[in-house]
Write a protein that holds these residues in place. Structure first.
Motif, PDB file in Angstrom:
ATOM      1  N   LEU A 164      21.840  31.644 -80.337  1.00 16.06           N
ATOM      2  CA  LEU A 164      21.045  32.789 -79.869  1.00 16.06           C
ATOM      3  C   LEU A 164      21.864  34.075 -79.930  1.00 16.06           C
ATOM      4  O   LEU A 164      21.383  35.121 -80.371  1.00 16.06           O
ATOM      5  CB  LEU A 164      20.568  32.550 -78.427  1.00 16.06           C
ATOM      6  CG  LEU A 164      19.492  31.468 -78.226  1.00 16.06           C
ATOM      7  CD1 LEU A 164      19.311  31.168 -76.744  1.00 16.06           C
ATOM      8  CD2 LEU A 164      18.168  31.925 -78.835  1.00 16.06           C
ATOM      9  N   LEU A 165      23.122  34.000 -79.498  1.00 11.65           N
ATOM     10  CA  LEU A 165      23.988  35.188 -79.500  1.00 11.65           C
ATOM     11  C   LEU A 165      24.208  35.678 -80.925  1.00 11.65           C
ATOM     12  O   LEU A 165      24.160  36.880 -81.204  1.00 11.65           O
ATOM     13  CB  LEU A 165      25.342  34.850 -78.851  1.00 11.65           C
ATOM     14  CG  LEU A 165      25.302  34.596 -77.345  1.00 11.65           C
ATOM     15  CD1 LEU A 165      26.566  33.889 -76.875  1.00 11.65           C
ATOM     16  CD2 LEU A 165      25.113  35.919 -76.593  1.00 11.65           C
ATOM     17  N   THR A 166      24.449  34.730 -81.846  1.00 16.46           N
ATOM     18  CA  THR A 166      24.682  35.102 -83.237  1.00 16.46           C
ATOM     19  C   THR A 166      23.428  35.741 -83.826  1.00 16.46           C
ATOM     20  O   THR A 166      23.495  36.784 -84.459  1.00 16.46           O
ATOM     21  CB  THR A 166      25.092  33.860 -84.061  1.00 16.46           C
ATOM     22  OG1 THR A 166      26.265  33.299 -83.473  1.00 16.46           O
ATOM     23  CG2 THR A 166      25.386  34.232 -85.500  1.00 16.46           C
ATOM     24  N   SER A 167      22.266  35.124 -83.560  1.00 19.68           N
ATOM     25  CA  SER A 167      21.064  35.678 -84.185  1.00 19.68           C
ATOM     26  C   SER A 167      20.688  37.028 -83.572  1.00 19.68           C
ATOM     27  O   SER A 167      20.051  37.842 -84.216  1.00 19.68           O
ATOM     28  CB  SER A 167      19.899  34.680 -84.117  1.00 19.68           C
ATOM     29  OG  SER A 167      19.500  34.513 -82.786  1.00 19.68           O
ATOM     30  N   GLU A 168      21.097  37.268 -82.331  1.00 12.72           N
ATOM     31  CA  GLU A 168      20.830  38.575 -81.708  1.00 12.72           C
ATOM     32  C   GLU A 168      21.898  39.607 -82.075  1.00 12.72           C
ATOM     33  O   GLU A 168      21.832  40.754 -81.646  1.00 12.72           O
ATOM     34  CB  GLU A 168      20.789  38.436 -80.183  1.00 12.72           C
ATOM     35  CG  GLU A 168      19.619  37.617 -79.667  1.00 12.72           C
ATOM     36  CD  GLU A 168      18.304  38.388 -79.717  1.00 12.72           C
ATOM     37  OE1 GLU A 168      18.290  39.562 -79.324  1.00 12.72           O
ATOM     38  OE2 GLU A 168      17.301  37.799 -80.169  1.00 12.72           O
ATOM     39  N   GLY A 169      22.924  39.157 -82.799  1.00 13.37           N
ATOM     40  CA  GLY A 169      23.991  40.074 -83.190  1.00 13.37           C
ATOM     41  C   GLY A 169      24.853  40.553 -82.029  1.00 13.37           C
ATOM     42  O   GLY A 169      25.381  41.665 -82.044  1.00 13.37           O
ATOM     43  N   ARG A 187      21.662  41.228 -71.405  1.00  5.98           N
ATOM     44  CA  ARG A 187      21.054  40.500 -72.538  1.00  5.98           C
ATOM     45  C   ARG A 187      21.572  39.070 -72.582  1.00  5.98           C
ATOM     46  O   ARG A 187      20.821  38.137 -72.854  1.00  5.98           O
ATOM     47  CB  ARG A 187      21.383  41.208 -73.857  1.00  5.98           C
ATOM     48  CG  ARG A 187      20.620  42.520 -74.029  1.00  5.98           C
ATOM     49  CD  ARG A 187      21.191  43.307 -75.181  1.00  5.98           C
ATOM     50  NE  ARG A 187      20.811  42.739 -76.483  1.00  5.98           N
ATOM     51  CZ  ARG A 187      21.479  43.000 -77.602  1.00  5.98           C
ATOM     52  NH1 ARG A 187      22.547  43.768 -77.588  1.00  5.98           N
ATOM     53  NH2 ARG A 187      21.077  42.465 -78.743  1.00  5.98           N
ATOM     54  N   VAL A 188      22.872  38.908 -72.322  1.00  6.95           N
ATOM     55  CA  VAL A 188      23.449  37.561 -72.362  1.00  6.95           C
ATOM     56  C   VAL A 188      22.887  36.702 -71.224  1.00  6.95           C
ATOM     57  O   VAL A 188      22.588  35.517 -71.420  1.00  6.95           O
ATOM     58  CB  VAL A 188      24.995  37.621 -72.308  1.00  6.95           C
ATOM     59  CG1 VAL A 188      25.580  36.216 -72.239  1.00  6.95           C
ATOM     60  CG2 VAL A 188      25.533  38.361 -73.522  1.00  6.95           C
ATOM     61  N   ASP A 189      22.681  37.312 -70.057  1.00  9.14           N
ATOM     62  CA  ASP A 189      22.074  36.573 -68.939  1.00  9.14           C
ATOM     63  C   ASP A 189      20.735  35.983 -69.362  1.00  9.14           C
ATOM     64  O   ASP A 189      20.424  34.822 -69.091  1.00  9.14           O
ATOM     65  CB  ASP A 189      21.832  37.500 -67.733  1.00  9.14           C
ATOM     66  CG  ASP A 189      23.110  37.770 -66.957  1.00  9.14           C
ATOM     67  OD1 ASP A 189      24.121  37.079 -67.212  1.00  9.14           O
ATOM     68  OD2 ASP A 189      23.110  38.674 -66.105  1.00  9.14           O
ATOM     69  N   ALA A 190      19.942  36.812 -70.027  1.00 12.14           N
ATOM     70  CA  ALA A 190      18.602  36.364 -70.435  1.00 12.14           C
ATOM     71  C   ALA A 190      18.699  35.222 -71.453  1.00 12.14           C
ATOM     72  O   ALA A 190      17.978  34.227 -71.358  1.00 12.14           O
ATOM     73  CB  ALA A 190      17.815  37.538 -71.021  1.00 12.14           C
ATOM     74  N   LEU A 191      19.616  35.366 -72.423  1.00 16.12           N
ATOM     75  CA  LEU A 191      19.756  34.310 -73.439  1.00 16.12           C
ATOM     76  C   LEU A 191      20.308  33.034 -72.815  1.00 16.12           C
ATOM     77  O   LEU A 191      19.913  31.923 -73.181  1.00 16.12           O
ATOM     78  CB  LEU A 191      20.674  34.787 -74.570  1.00 16.12           C
ATOM     79  CG  LEU A 191      20.145  35.963 -75.398  1.00 16.12           C
ATOM     80  CD1 LEU A 191      21.180  36.382 -76.439  1.00 16.12           C
ATOM     81  CD2 LEU A 191      18.828  35.619 -76.067  1.00 16.12           C
ATOM     82  N   ALA A 192      21.232  33.202 -71.863  1.00 15.09           N
ATOM     83  CA  ALA A 192      21.824  32.028 -71.206  1.00 15.09           C
ATOM     84  C   ALA A 192      20.743  31.259 -70.462  1.00 15.09           C
ATOM     85  O   ALA A 192      20.706  30.033 -70.474  1.00 15.09           O
ATOM     86  CB  ALA A 192      22.937  32.448 -70.254  1.00 15.09           C
TER      87      ALA A 192
END
Ligand SMILES: [Zn+2]
Length: 271
Positions: free
Chosen positions: A64-69, A88-93
């Motif tokens: 997810l982090l990679t695809s969100e750049g 943003r990382v909180d949401a992806l986590a």
């Protein structure tokens, strides 16, 4: 010939290898960024300790982090990102963590629950609760929640709990104050003492005034660390009800007694 890499320890592998022998996680096709190179020099970073996460959840978050750049690096199971990306990382986590529930067995009998009347927030609260309870679930193409038939009773229970919590949150609205630690203990203790005074003497004017102020504050405090949100919503609801009763000029003593004793009883569980 292309290589594969472990995103956690940066070991390089030949293409055929699928997971890192050292870390257990599935490999990625690009070499990972060393943690010290995340962000500009001296830029503040934050670390997420994900030791308790499964390999799959960490690999999913990596994807997810990679695809969100989003620039990121790993020190083993610790994820390093720029402080500026924290929200943003909180949401992806959260996304990676909730997606990581047990897999629904294709062989077992299943039942579906219509989610039409559930808001998006309520649905994600439900998904989180099912995940916490370890109940395998998925959504079908129509958006129905699908679970194993044998889990029906547990799921009914969880749905009731989440629905109750959502209804309480709707009634209370979102709290705006953050009070933690000693200040919180003081507040809870004061409200409990004052409520008990009113249980003994519903006409205590001094206690009434003080309780209206403090219970009003309490009813607007966000769920503090260490409390589950359901218990906390109940406390807020009782506090807000107390304020309502005391603010009524025509209040009768029975109503005061009733509201004060339920509030005191709720608080005696936590202070
Ligand atoms: Zn590794």
């Amino acid at each position: 010939m292309s290589s594969m890499y472990c995103f956690q320890c940066a070991r390089e592998y030949v293409e055929e290898v699928t997971e890192c022998v050292e870390c257990g996680v599935a490999l990625v096709s690009e070499p990972p960024t060393p943690p010290e190179e995340v962000g500009e020099q001296d830029e503040p970073q934050v670390a997420y300790e994900l030791y308790e996460w499964s390999f799959e959840a960490r690999r999913m978050l990596e994807g997810l982090l990679t695809s969100e750049g989003i620039s990121h690096g790993w020190q083993g199971a610790v994820l390093i990102v720029r402080e500026a990306d924290e929200d943003r990382v909180d949401a992806l986590a959260e996304q990676a963590e909730t997606a990581d529930g047990p897999i629904l067995d294709p062989e077992v009998e299943k039942i579906g629950y219509g989610m039409d009347e559930w808001s998006a927030e309520a649905q994600s609260a439900l998904v989180a609760a099912l995940g916490l309870a370890g109940v395998a679930h998925e959504f079908d193409a129509e958006g129905e929640l699908i679970v194993a038939e044998e889990d029906e009773e547990r799921v009914d229970e969880i749905i009731d709990q989440v629905a109750e919590r959502v209804a309480m949150d709707d009634e209370l609205g979102e709290a705006s104050q953050v009070i933690e630690g000693l200040a919180l203990n003081d507040l809870l203790g004061d409200v409990r003492v004052l409520a008990n005074k009113l249980v003994k003497n519903g006409g205590d004017a001094k206690a009434t005034l003080a309780l209206v102020k403090k219970a009003d504050v309490l009813s607007d405090v966000r769920t503090p660390f260490g409390f589950d949100s359901r218990t906390w919503s109940k406390i807020r609801l009782r506090a807000s009800h107390m304020v309502g009763v005391l603010s009524d000029e025509d209040r009768d003593e029975d109503a005061v007694h009733e509201a004060a004793s339920t509030l005191a009883a709720e608080l005696s569980e936590v202070v």
